[in-house]
Motif scaffolding. Structure first.
Motif, PDB file in Angstrom:
ATOM      1  N   PHE A 116      21.346  -2.113  18.908  1.00 19.12           N
ATOM      2  CA  PHE A 116      22.941  -2.159  18.136  1.00 19.12           C
ATOM      3  C   PHE A 116      24.157  -2.810  18.873  1.00 19.12           C
ATOM      4  O   PHE A 116      24.256  -1.670  19.897  1.00 19.12           O
ATOM      5  N   CYS A 117      24.847  -3.188  18.859  1.00 14.92           N
ATOM      6  CA  CYS A 117      26.326  -3.325  19.452  1.00 14.92           C
ATOM      7  C   CYS A 117      26.866  -2.254  19.401  1.00 14.92           C
ATOM      8  O   CYS A 117      27.022  -1.807  17.689  1.00 14.92           O
ATOM      9  N   ALA A 118      27.624  -1.653  20.294  1.00 13.67           N
ATOM     10  CA  ALA A 118      27.530  -0.004  20.207  1.00 13.67           C
ATOM     11  C   ALA A 118      29.432  -0.023  19.269  1.00 13.67           C
ATOM     12  O   ALA A 118      30.086   0.804  19.790  1.00 13.67           O
ATOM     13  N   VAL A 119      29.749  -1.235  20.169  1.00 14.35           N
ATOM     14  CA  VAL A 119      31.076  -1.612  19.223  1.00 14.35           C
ATOM     15  C   VAL A 119      31.086  -1.923  17.791  1.00 14.35           C
ATOM     16  O   VAL A 119      31.561  -0.952  16.994  1.00 14.35           O
ATOM     17  N   CYS A 120      30.429  -2.745  17.482  1.00 12.92           N
ATOM     18  CA  CYS A 120      30.757  -3.462  16.053  1.00 12.92           C
ATOM     19  C   CYS A 120      29.314  -2.699  15.333  1.00 12.92           C
ATOM     20  O   CYS A 120      29.633  -3.081  13.880  1.00 12.92           O
ATOM     21  N   GLY A 121      28.152  -2.972  15.682  1.00 14.23           N
ATOM     22  CA  GLY A 121      27.260  -2.208  15.181  1.00 14.23           C
ATOM     23  C   GLY A 121      26.463  -3.440  14.991  1.00 14.23           C
ATOM     24  O   GLY A 121      25.569  -2.360  13.901  1.00 14.23           O
ATOM     25  N   ILE A 122      26.712  -4.646  14.915  1.00 10.07           N
ATOM     26  CA  ILE A 122      25.537  -5.694  14.671  1.00 10.07           C
ATOM     27  C   ILE A 122      24.249  -5.095  15.692  1.00 10.07           C
ATOM     28  O   ILE A 122      24.044  -5.414  16.321  1.00 10.07           O
ATOM     29  N   SER A 123      23.200  -5.647  14.445  1.00 13.12           N
ATOM     30  CA  SER A 123      22.170  -5.403  15.300  1.00 13.12           C
ATOM     31  C   SER A 123      21.366  -6.858  16.198  1.00 13.12           C
ATOM     32  O   SER A 123      21.979  -7.903  15.921  1.00 13.12           O
TER      33      SER A 123
ATOM     34  N   ILE B 110      26.879  -4.335  23.471  1.00 11.18           N
ATOM     35  CA  ILE B 110      27.847  -4.954  23.378  1.00 11.18           C
ATOM     36  C   ILE B 110      28.001  -6.558  23.262  1.00 11.18           C
ATOM     37  O   ILE B 110      27.342  -7.057  24.261  1.00 11.18           O
ATOM     38  N   CYS B 111      27.540  -6.874  21.750  1.00  8.29           N
ATOM     39  CA  CYS B 111      27.730  -8.130  21.619  1.00  8.29           C
ATOM     40  C   CYS B 111      28.646  -8.972  22.383  1.00  8.29           C
ATOM     41  O   CYS B 111      29.436  -8.559  22.674  1.00  8.29           O
ATOM     42  N   GLY B 112      28.275 -10.159  22.590  1.00  6.98           N
ATOM     43  CA  GLY B 112      28.766 -10.959  23.150  1.00  6.98           C
ATOM     44  C   GLY B 112      30.262 -11.462  22.846  1.00  6.98           C
ATOM     45  O   GLY B 112      31.273 -11.120  23.785  1.00  6.98           O
ATOM     46  N   GLY B 113      30.911 -11.089  21.533  1.00  8.50           N
ATOM     47  CA  GLY B 113      32.245 -11.146  21.283  1.00  8.50           C
ATOM     48  C   GLY B 113      32.977  -9.651  21.298  1.00  8.50           C
ATOM     49  O   GLY B 113      33.738 -10.025  21.626  1.00  8.50           O
ATOM     50  N   CYS B 114      32.000  -9.215  21.512  1.00  9.33           N
ATOM     51  CA  CYS B 114      32.745  -7.662  21.381  1.00  9.33           C
ATOM     52  C   CYS B 114      33.500  -7.701  23.161  1.00  9.33           C
ATOM     53  O   CYS B 114      33.689  -6.699  23.542  1.00  9.33           O
ATOM     54  N   THR B 115      32.057  -7.670  24.120  1.00 11.42           N
ATOM     55  CA  THR B 115      32.139  -8.161  25.655  1.00 11.42           C
ATOM     56  C   THR B 115      33.836  -9.052  25.589  1.00 11.42           C
ATOM     57  O   THR B 115      34.382  -8.024  26.312  1.00 11.42           O
TER      58      THR B 115
HETATM   59 ZN   LIG Z   1      30.357  -5.998  19.110  1.00 12.01          ZN
END
Ligand SMILES: [Zn+2]
Ligand SMILES: [Zn+2]
Length: 170
Positions: A92-99, A125-130
């Motif tokens: 999961f993304c550690a920022v937004c929690g998306i799987s 960390i997902c691309g958007g949060c990065t």
């Molecule tokens: Zn994210």
């Protein structure tokens, strides 16, 4: 306890280029397992492929963070303190929690802290949060990372290198 086995390192942290765990620091070339303070591995994935990867020994990581502006460091630390969830695991993304399965284009950054072959800590960390985290950085800080890429990946055409905004700065 002495760990000799490379099997403890999850394959997603392997160097794709070397087809095995990273052996040496991308910046100084020293042998990673010799660093008592450990080292960091960063990877950027898109659609199951590695698009960027590096390993940084602790002293090199400290040196790079020293070059990062104090303002950027403070913004990053504040953001991490407020938004980073360290208990979600790598799926999961550690920022937004998306799987991971739901991340657009499966584009995400992966960071791991190792001591020898032991994985101490890791996160996705997902691309958007990065990109959002990198938007907190000053131009000077982005230049530090651009220089790191230019100096350590010579011979790679500029348009094949990742956008520095997509590389996780931890
Ligand atoms: Zn994210
Ligand atoms: Zn180094």
């Amino acid at each position: 306890m002495e760990h000799d086995s490379e099997n403890m390192i999850p394959a997603e942290f392997y160097s794709e280029y070397e087809e095995r765990p990273f052996k040496s620091c991308t910046r100084c070339g020293e042998t990673l397992k010799d660093f008592e303070d450990g080292y960091q591995v960063g990877k950027v994935y898109r659609r199951g492929e590695t698009i960027f990867e590096y390993a940084l020994c602790h002293p090199c990581h400290v040196k790079m963070m020293d070059e990062v502006s104090a303002e950027s460091r403070e913004r990053l630390e504040n953001f991490q303190a407020e938004h980073l969830q360290l208990n979600l695991g790598r799926q999961f993304c550690a920022v937004c929690g998306i799987s991971r399965a739901d991340i657009p284009d499966q584009e995400y950054s992966l960071a791991g802290i190792f001591e020898g072959v032991a994985l101490i800590h890791s996160l996705t960390i997902c691309g958007g949060c990065t990109e959002h985290m990198n938007s907190l950085l000053s131009q000077k800080t982005r230049d530090v990372w651009r220089d790191f890429i230019n100096e350590n990946f010579p011979g790679v055409p500029a348009d094949a290198l990742p956008d520095p905004n997509k590389i996780l700065v931890m």
